[in-house]
Design a protein around this motif. Sequence first.
Motif, PDB file in Angstrom:
ATOM      1  N   VAL A  58      -2.864   8.876  19.944  1.00 24.70           N
ATOM      2  CA  VAL A  58      -2.605   7.988  18.821  1.00 24.70           C
ATOM      3  C   VAL A  58      -2.179   8.865  17.659  1.00 24.70           C
ATOM      4  N   ILE A  59      -0.995   8.588  17.137  1.00 30.35           N
ATOM      5  CA  ILE A  59      -0.488   9.335  15.991  1.00 30.35           C
ATOM      6  C   ILE A  59      -1.128   8.737  14.739  1.00 30.35           C
ATOM      7  N   ALA A  60      -1.229   9.520  13.670  1.00 28.16           N
ATOM      8  CA  ALA A  60      -1.930   9.097  12.454  1.00 28.16           C
ATOM      9  C   ALA A  60      -1.440   7.758  11.916  1.00 28.16           C
ATOM     10  N   GLY A  61      -0.208   7.385  12.148  1.00 27.38           N
ATOM     11  CA  GLY A  61       0.309   6.105  11.674  1.00 27.38           C
ATOM     12  C   GLY A  61      -0.122   4.940  12.537  1.00 27.38           C
ATOM     13  N   GLY A  62      -0.866   5.199  13.615  1.00 29.51           N
ATOM     14  CA  GLY A  62      -1.347   4.143  14.489  1.00 29.51           C
ATOM     15  C   GLY A  62      -0.469   3.906  15.702  1.00 29.51           C
ATOM     16  N   ILE A  63       0.529   4.741  15.898  1.00 29.93           N
ATOM     17  CA  ILE A  63       1.443   4.590  17.027  1.00 29.93           C
ATOM     18  C   ILE A  63       0.827   5.237  18.258  1.00 29.93           C
ATOM     19  N   HIS A  64       0.793   4.486  19.356  1.00 32.07           N
ATOM     20  CA  HIS A  64       0.267   4.992  20.623  1.00 32.07           C
ATOM     21  C   HIS A  64       1.434   5.519  21.444  1.00 32.07           C
ATOM     22  N   GLY A  65       1.208   6.619  22.141  1.00 30.16           N
ATOM     23  CA  GLY A  65       2.243   7.181  22.987  1.00 30.16           C
ATOM     24  C   GLY A  65       1.664   8.164  23.981  1.00 30.16           C
ATOM     25  N   ARG A  66       2.580   8.822  24.706  1.00 33.38           N
ATOM     26  CA  ARG A  66       2.185   9.800  25.708  1.00 33.38           C
ATOM     27  C   ARG A  66       2.931  11.107  25.410  1.00 33.38           C
ATOM     28  N   ILE A  67       2.207  12.208  25.450  1.00 38.42           N
ATOM     29  CA  ILE A  67       2.817  13.508  25.178  1.00 38.42           C
ATOM     30  C   ILE A  67       3.723  13.885  26.339  1.00 38.42           C
ATOM     31  N   LYS A  68       4.947  14.259  26.007  1.00 39.08           N
ATOM     32  CA  LYS A  68       5.895  14.714  27.024  1.00 39.08           C
ATOM     33  C   LYS A  68       6.005  16.239  27.018  1.00 39.08           C
ATOM     34  N   GLU A  69       5.856  16.834  25.841  1.00 34.00           N
ATOM     35  CA  GLU A  69       6.042  18.285  25.729  1.00 34.00           C
ATOM     36  C   GLU A  69       5.334  18.778  24.469  1.00 34.00           C
ATOM     37  N   ILE A  70       4.749  19.970  24.556  1.00 37.94           N
ATOM     38  CA  ILE A  70       4.111  20.595  23.394  1.00 37.94           C
ATOM     39  C   ILE A  70       4.807  21.920  23.148  1.00 37.94           C
TER      40      ILE A  70
END
Length: 103
Positions: A58-70
């Motif tokens: 969860v990004i600070a703005g409330g957006i949910h996602g999946r990490i693809k690359e770091i």
Amino acid sequence: MLNVLLAEAPPTGGGLSFIVMMVALAIIFYFFMIRPQQKRQKDLQKAREAMKAGDKVVIAGGIHGRIKEIDGTTALVEIADGVRVRVDKASIFALSSDANTQK
């Protein structure tokens, strides 16, 4: 009459109890406010260091996602099919599984 106006007030003797009360207040403030916040910050930092590709976040703005690359201090997060955004790792609030259990 002038004597009464210039007379000093008798000492109250409450100096030591005031200091003790202020020290007790500082200790209570530390244990109930500062220490728990430091613990949360350490836990969040450990979670950010342990992130890997494929984790749901969860990004600070409330957006949910999946990490693809770091990549160093940034992460590429897929928030929808084919929609990827590069965000700073510091803006990642929590892993999705952790976000559902936090209060």
